[in-house]
Design a protein around this motif. Structure first.
Motif, mmCIF file in Angstrom:
data_model
loop_
_atom_site.group_PDB
_atom_site.id
_atom_site.type_symbol
_atom_site.label_atom_id
_atom_site.label_comp_id
_atom_site.label_asym_id
_atom_site.label_seq_id
_atom_site.Cartn_x
_atom_site.Cartn_y
_atom_site.Cartn_z
ATOM 1 N N SER A 254 4.831 -0.240 8.767
ATOM 2 C CA SER A 254 3.844 0.749 9.241
ATOM 3 C C SER A 254 4.338 2.167 9.017
ATOM 4 N N MET A 255 5.635 2.400 9.247
ATOM 5 C CA MET A 255 6.182 3.750 9.011
ATOM 6 C C MET A 255 6.059 4.118 7.537
ATOM 7 N N ALA A 256 6.392 3.150 6.680
ATOM 8 C CA ALA A 256 6.335 3.414 5.235
ATOM 9 C C ALA A 256 4.896 3.709 4.816
ATOM 10 N N LYS A 257 3.956 2.886 5.290
ATOM 11 C CA LYS A 257 2.557 3.091 4.887
ATOM 12 C C LYS A 257 2.019 4.416 5.428
ATOM 13 N N LEU A 258 2.320 4.682 6.700
ATOM 14 C CA LEU A 258 1.844 5.924 7.315
ATOM 15 C C LEU A 258 2.347 7.137 6.531
ATOM 16 N N PHE A 259 3.648 7.167 6.309
ATOM 17 C CA PHE A 259 4.238 8.351 5.680
ATOM 18 C C PHE A 259 3.840 8.451 4.204
ATOM 19 N N ALA A 260 3.883 7.325 3.503
ATOM 20 C CA ALA A 260 3.581 7.363 2.064
ATOM 21 C C ALA A 260 2.113 7.715 1.823
ATOM 22 N N SER A 261 1.211 7.188 2.653
ATOM 23 C CA SER A 261 -0.207 7.478 2.418
ATOM 24 C C SER A 261 -0.515 8.943 2.746
ATOM 25 N N GLU A 262 0.069 9.464 3.836
ATOM 26 C CA GLU A 262 -0.179 10.880 4.145
ATOM 27 C C GLU A 262 0.467 11.778 3.090
ATOM 28 N N THR A 263 1.593 11.313 2.538
ATOM 29 C CA THR A 263 2.239 12.058 1.453
ATOM 30 C C THR A 263 1.345 12.075 0.220
ATOM 31 N N ALA A 264 0.767 10.921 -0.101
ATOM 32 C CA ALA A 264 -0.084 10.849 -1.299
ATOM 33 C C ALA A 264 -1.261 11.808 -1.177
ATOM 34 N N VAL A 265 -1.885 11.830 0.000
ATOM 35 C CA VAL A 265 -3.032 12.724 0.200
ATOM 36 C C VAL A 265 -2.580 14.189 0.083
ATOM 37 N N TRP A 266 -1.463 14.504 0.703
ATOM 38 C CA TRP A 266 -0.966 15.885 0.687
ATOM 39 C C TRP A 266 -0.553 16.311 -0.720
ATOM 40 N N VAL A 267 0.187 15.431 -1.396
ATOM 41 C CA VAL A 267 0.676 15.764 -2.741
ATOM 42 C C VAL A 267 -0.501 15.916 -3.711
ATOM 43 N N ALA A 268 -1.463 15.012 -3.624
ATOM 44 C CA ALA A 268 -2.615 15.096 -4.533
ATOM 45 C C ALA A 268 -3.399 16.385 -4.279
ATOM 46 N N ASP A 269 -3.483 16.781 -3.015
ATOM 47 C CA ASP A 269 -4.156 18.036 -2.672
ATOM 48 C C ASP A 269 -3.423 19.228 -3.301
ATOM 49 N N ARG A 270 -2.106 19.241 -3.173
ATOM 50 C CA ARG A 270 -1.311 20.327 -3.773
ATOM 51 C C ARG A 270 -1.445 20.320 -5.303
ATOM 52 N N ALA A 271 -1.483 19.108 -5.875
ATOM 53 C CA ALA A 271 -1.577 19.001 -7.344
ATOM 54 C C ALA A 271 -2.893 19.593 -7.836
ATOM 55 N N VAL A 272 -3.976 19.350 -7.098
ATOM 56 C CA VAL A 272 -5.265 19.949 -7.463
ATOM 57 C C VAL A 272 -5.151 21.469 -7.332
ATOM 58 N N GLN A 273 -4.526 21.922 -6.258
ATOM 59 C CA GLN A 273 -4.380 23.362 -6.013
ATOM 60 C C GLN A 273 -3.617 24.039 -7.151
ATOM 61 N N ILE A 274 -2.545 23.404 -7.597
ATOM 62 C CA ILE A 274 -1.741 23.978 -8.690
ATOM 63 C C ILE A 274 -2.582 24.073 -9.966
ATOM 64 N N HIS A 275 -3.451 23.101 -10.167
ATOM 65 C CA HIS A 275 -4.324 23.117 -11.348
ATOM 66 C C HIS A 275 -5.471 24.120 -11.211
ATOM 67 N N VAL B 131 0.845 -1.206 0.000
ATOM 68 C CA VAL B 131 0.000 0.000 0.000
ATOM 69 C C VAL B 131 0.882 1.259 0.000
ATOM 70 N N ALA B 132 2.011 1.196 0.717
ATOM 71 C CA ALA B 132 2.946 2.332 0.694
ATOM 72 C C ALA B 132 3.400 2.585 -0.744
ATOM 73 N N ALA B 133 3.726 1.508 -1.461
ATOM 74 C CA ALA B 133 4.177 1.647 -2.853
ATOM 75 C C ALA B 133 3.047 2.195 -3.728
ATOM 76 N N GLN B 134 1.834 1.754 -3.452
ATOM 77 C CA GLN B 134 0.690 2.266 -4.210
ATOM 78 C C GLN B 134 0.562 3.779 -3.980
ATOM 79 N N ALA B 135 0.721 4.196 -2.714
ATOM 80 C CA ALA B 135 0.613 5.619 -2.373
ATOM 81 C C ALA B 135 1.706 6.424 -3.081
ATOM 82 N N VAL B 136 2.919 5.876 -3.128
ATOM 83 C CA VAL B 136 4.020 6.574 -3.819
ATOM 84 C C VAL B 136 3.657 6.742 -5.307
ATOM 85 N N GLY B 137 3.089 5.701 -5.897
ATOM 86 C CA GLY B 137 2.703 5.774 -7.312
ATOM 87 C C GLY B 137 1.639 6.836 -7.565
#
Ligand code: CAA
Length: 379
Positions: A317-338, A246-252
């Motif tokens: 757990s660290m990887a999943k926690l960080f990667a999933s919160e990163t995915a949510v944050w990055v996707a939010d910023r990506a929408v904002q930039i658009h 799931v961490a890898a999915q979030a990174v993708g």
């Protein structure tokens, strides 16, 4: 890190990237819209060896290492998060559990066709009242003759409505709580086993999620996976590995959103110049790139710990926690930039934004990951 990948890992990345970019990315919006990953694509994943990538060659799998696995998931998720989770569940939660805990007979009968991609698996742990508290199982497996009778229902089951083989968890001894849970292998078509309600979700809409119902399902003792009472440990063990997936999915997902935002920022002209010229946008992009790289490295680090046989529960757990919160944050910023365009379905970041959220929830919420990490560091 990417520069240090071995030849085999690079080959797998290229193979999955080719497939993902040519055959998955072009239909990702349609998959989301129609709410289904085409069976044709699942079949192709099987032919490419992705559905049994981490299973040993002895059982017709790809015998790939864990780093190759996370690379494959990242590449698929970058194209389509729904497609990636089909592969992740099959490998991490179903095949890995069967290979580690299954009898020789179960491996021959179930693992081989799963690894060849001829059959699809599902992992049935969650119940309406047993989400984070996975031990609160109400599904029962009562001894009957030399077998068991199963009653209960599972919900939110990925791949559930078309899975040929289900790893099912049920209570064999309620008094023992988590030590009273056992795991079973149930085949589609077993009398009393039916598919219930299909869910309509916010994101990963192409991934099938449904209820599975078990009404007086008779199973032989040979259908039990592992020892009686070992089910909770089996679930936790496979979920540790699942969380790396799931961490890898979030990174993708994050990588896809970031790349779309980067491209858009160079094309979008406002106030007479591409918005990438504005420091506000540059800093967002810099933070996005940095967080994604950190998430990828944590994911690789957990994968390496697993590969080398070290304990990796906390790392996963660290990887999943960080990667999933990163995915949510990055996707939010990506929408904002658009800007307004990012809110429109024509732009892929809108889908990335919805898809990212599930990575903070399934295979253990962020709160569960923090529990696992805190328990590990506090002892
Ligand atoms: N590996 C092996 N054993 C483990 C373990 C692990 N990672 N974690 C715990 N255990 C063992 C413990 O050693 C303990 O053993 P003993 O009874 O012998 O002492 C036993 O399991 C119970 O452990 P805990 O007391 O820690 O259990 P708990 O009830 O407090 O729960 C939890 C811990 C981490 C919160 C756990 O319930 C959990 O992970 N919850 C989340 C469940 C989850 O991830 N669900 C996802 C559903 S599947 C899904 O989403 C798939 C999909 O479709 C995509």
């Amino acid at each position: 890190m990417d520069n240090k990948l071995g030849e085999e890992q690079e080959m797998i990345r290229k193979m999955v990237r080719d497939f993902a970019q040519k055959e998955v990315a072009p239909i990702a919006a349609e998959i989301d819209d129609k709410g289904i990953v085409p069976f044709e694509n699942i079949k192709k994943m099987g032919q490419l060896g992705l559905l049994g990538l981490t299973v040993s060659e002895k059982y017709d799998g790809g015998g790939a290492d864990v780093i190759s696995y996370v690379i494959a998931i990242e590449e698929l998720a970058k194209a389509c998060a729904s497609t990636a989770i089909v592969m992740a569940v099959q490998n991490s939660l179903v095949c890995a559990g069967l290979e580690k805990f299954g009898s020789e007979e179960q491996k021959e009968r179930f693992l081989r066709p799963l690894a060849r991609g001829e059959k699809i698996g599902a992992f049935a742990l969650t119940e309406p009242g047993a989400g984070c508290d996975a031990a609160a199982q109400l599904t029962t497996a009562v001894r009957s003759g030399d077998g068991y009778v199963i009653n209960g229902s599972k919900h939110f089951i990925t791949n559930g409505s078309f899975a040929d083989i289900v790893i099912l968890f049920a209570m064999t001894d309620k008094a023992q709580r988590n030590r009273g849970i056992s795991a079973f292998v149930v085949e589609k078509g077993t009398p009393g086993f039916t598919v219930g309600k299909e869910e309509h979700k916010m994101g990963i809409r192409g991934s099938n999620t449904c209820e599975l119902v078990f009404t007086a399902v008779h199973l032989s003792a040979a259908a039990r996976l592992g020892e009686e009472g070992q089910g909770f440990k089996i679930a936790m063990t496979v979920l540790d590995a699942g969380r790396i997936g799931v961490a890898a999915q979030a990174v993708g997902i994050a990588q896809a959103a970031y790349e779309a935002a980067l491209k858009y920022s160079k094309e979008r002209i406002q106030f007479g110049q591409p918005i990438a010229q504005f420091q506000a946008i540059q800093w967002m992009l810099a933070d996005m790139a940095t967080r994604i790289e950190a998430a990828r490295l944590l994911t690789f680090s957990a994968a390496m710990a697993k590969q080398s046989g070290q304990p990796y529960s906390k790392e996963a757990s660290m990887a999943k926690l960080f990667a999933s919160e990163t995915a949510v944050w990055v996707a939010d910023r990506a929408v904002q930039i658009h800007g307004g365009y990012g809110y429109m379905k024509e732009y892929s970041v809108e889908r990335n934004y919805r898809d990212a959220k599930i990575t903070e929830i399934y295979e253990g919420t962020s709160e569960v990951q923090r529990m696992v990490i805190a328990r590990a560091i506090l002892g």
